[in-house]
Design a protein around this motif. Structure first.
Motif, PDB file in Angstrom:
ATOM      1  N   GLN A 164       0.842  -1.201   0.000  1.00 30.32           N
ATOM      2  CA  GLN A 164       0.000   0.000   0.000  1.00 30.32           C
ATOM      3  C   GLN A 164       0.876   1.249   0.000  1.00 30.32           C
ATOM      4  O   GLN A 164       0.918   1.996   0.987  1.00 30.32           O
TER       5      GLN A 164
ATOM      6  N   THR B 260      -8.079   4.948  -1.026  1.00 28.98           N
ATOM      7  CA  THR B 260      -7.953   3.492  -1.002  1.00 28.98           C
ATOM      8  C   THR B 260      -8.755   2.931   0.164  1.00 28.98           C
ATOM      9  O   THR B 260      -9.476   1.939   0.033  1.00 28.98           O
ATOM     10  N   ASN B 261      -8.624   3.602   1.314  1.00 29.14           N
ATOM     11  CA  ASN B 261      -9.359   3.143   2.494  1.00 29.14           C
ATOM     12  C   ASN B 261     -10.844   3.426   2.404  1.00 29.14           C
ATOM     13  O   ASN B 261     -11.664   2.640   2.861  1.00 29.14           O
TER      14      ASN B 261
ATOM     15  N   SER C  49     -14.139   4.480  -3.586  1.00 27.40           N
ATOM     16  CA  SER C  49     -14.244   5.612  -4.510  1.00 27.40           C
ATOM     17  C   SER C  49     -15.576   6.341  -4.452  1.00 27.40           C
ATOM     18  O   SER C  49     -15.666   7.518  -4.779  1.00 27.40           O
TER      19      SER C  49
END
Lengths: 305, 305
Positions: free
Chosen positions: A208, B251-252, B255
């Protein structure tokens, strides 16, 4: 003792290394100091070189071949850049003579990538590269030369096609000394002693990369909440930076590429551990041997007798 | 003029802001300085507060509600952490009274995420968050609070489920001042004047986060090879760090998430430009209004008359 053939110098930003090389390629003498470009720009390049030549008793007419930052604009005399794509052997042809010296002193050029989106430069690593691979290398590979500004170079059949610098070493220093994380690493040795924390940071940053600046912060929050040790905090910062670098380099290189690591000492250990943690196979070439090999190839091309 | 109801204080690491608030929620007085936790730990927290209370003529018995680093272990009195997941309203219940004061002085707790892999902490932003969303917020969103250590918080139906700190602001300072890039940015204003360079760096880091430390280096090599200006070099560093942060946060978050930016001034402009460059829709809440709103909610919960 063999007769001396030439003097080889690796002259970086903050370090100076000189070897007296025999006609049989043996090392007849060696001298090192921290009189890199930054220091020599103040005290005089000719004076620094003369003092080290005296230490190894170099004969008066022996020629000197130099690579590194001595050839930068702020160096002794500008040796310019060879533009990539370029063959490794073109480096040999670009040496610039330092005028006004009693002996023949030449400085090798750097490499430049003039791409608008990814401009890049190197000075010194091109000579390591030449020594590590030889001018007639075949096949395709990614060569990793870790340091203050780590270089990853893509070489195909003896031609440098592209390269990228990563500010890994310098960011490690800046983050460890000039951010809140300086408290988290206070008292830790320079080499990460916490291998588990290092490996876990390598993997986390590789998987990541976008979370890199968050991973740095966990060195602080891990200390506040879980009593993370200074050694583990340092290993986290180092592992995050190296994992991020390898993730970027591998994105460019493609996953099947063969990796050559050119390194020595502490950095060699860190990068070998990182490649192992990521199951990336590689072979290692000693950085000192590589730079002497590149300087030898240049010396033999310039003074062929 | 309305009668004063309480005093609200946002006490950070390096800044102090105090407002005298009326019974009708109006701002009756304001006082700011750089007497943050670091300074106050030396000169005395009680003394710093008293001098600002005097400046706004706060009545003697008026209570004071404080958020931020004054509640840290190295602060005035430790106000602890509320562990996430936690409801926004639980922050209101965790205030700690400072003993030995003539007036009622309370400090709000921070938030802690005790996850072994992603430990994290905040102090002050939880109060901004409370003010920005209100204790009874509904729906799911990602709240971005940029700064020295930017916070991204995931809130679902009034509960903080997770958060991440990114060292964006502090790394910008460390990189601009303590690496070779200090030469590249020398003479540039603090706010990136080169919008094109900023946008292009935002996109490059968002799309290829693993190349972040290479993108930093192009501020140097771009100057050497293409005469990049100091303003463009600075915009590159800033854009790379913010693009990297947003890449990590998205990313967490996933979207489709709705983004709320809590910011003011220069940082508001930078993050709004970044979201625009990435075509990420968001709404903005003023950071000062948000922190006063959170402190007001706390004051009304503690002193409800």
């Amino acid at each position: 003792m063999a007769n001396p053939a030439y003097v080889a110098v690796d002259w970086g930003t903050s370090s100076f290394r000189l070897w007296l090389i025999g006609k049989d390629d043996s090392i007849l003498g060696e001298s090192r100091s921290n009189e890199g470009m930054t220091t020599a720009a103040k005290t005089g390049f000719a004076e620094v070189l003369a003092s080290h030549l005296a230490k190894v008793n170099a004969p008066e007419n022996l020629p000197v071949i130099i690579c590194g930052m001595a050839g930068a604009k702020q160096g002794w005399i500008e040796a310019g850049y060879i533009d990539v794509p370029a063959s490794l052997s073109s480096i040999l042809a670009g040496a610039v003579a330092v005028p006004g010296q009693r002996r023949d002193v030449r400085i090798l050029p750097g490499l430049a990538q003039r791409d608008q989106a990814r401009p890049d430069v190197m000075r010194g690593e091109e000579t390591q590269l030449l020594g590590a691979l030889g001018p007639g290398s075949t096949g395709s590979q990614a060569v990793c030369m870790p340091g203050t500004h780590s270089k990853w170079v893509h070489v195909a059949d003896g031609r440098v096609t592209a390269f990228s610098s990563f500010m890994t070493g310098e960011l490690f220093d800046a983050i460890s000394k000039h951010t809140i994380l300086s408290h988290a690493v206070a008292g830790a040795d320079q080499s990460p002693a916490d291998e588990a924390a290092f490996e876990s940071a390598i993997k986390a940053a590789y998987e990541q990369p976008a979370m890199a600046t968050n991973l740095f912060f966990t060195a602080r929050s891990g200390q506040l909440l879980h009593g993370l040790t200074a050694a583990a905090a340092q290993a986290k910062i180092s592992g995050t930076l190296i994992g991020l670098e390898i993730a970027g380099a591998m994105t460019n290189a493609g996953s099947g590429v063969s990796i050559t690591l050119v390194a020595a000492g502490r950095l060699q250990g860190l990068y070998e551990a990182a490649f192992k943690a990521l199951s990336l196979s590689h072979n290692t070439i000693d950085a000192d041997t590589a730079v002497r090999g590149g300087l030898a190839a240049a010396a033999k091309a310039i003074w062929p007798n």
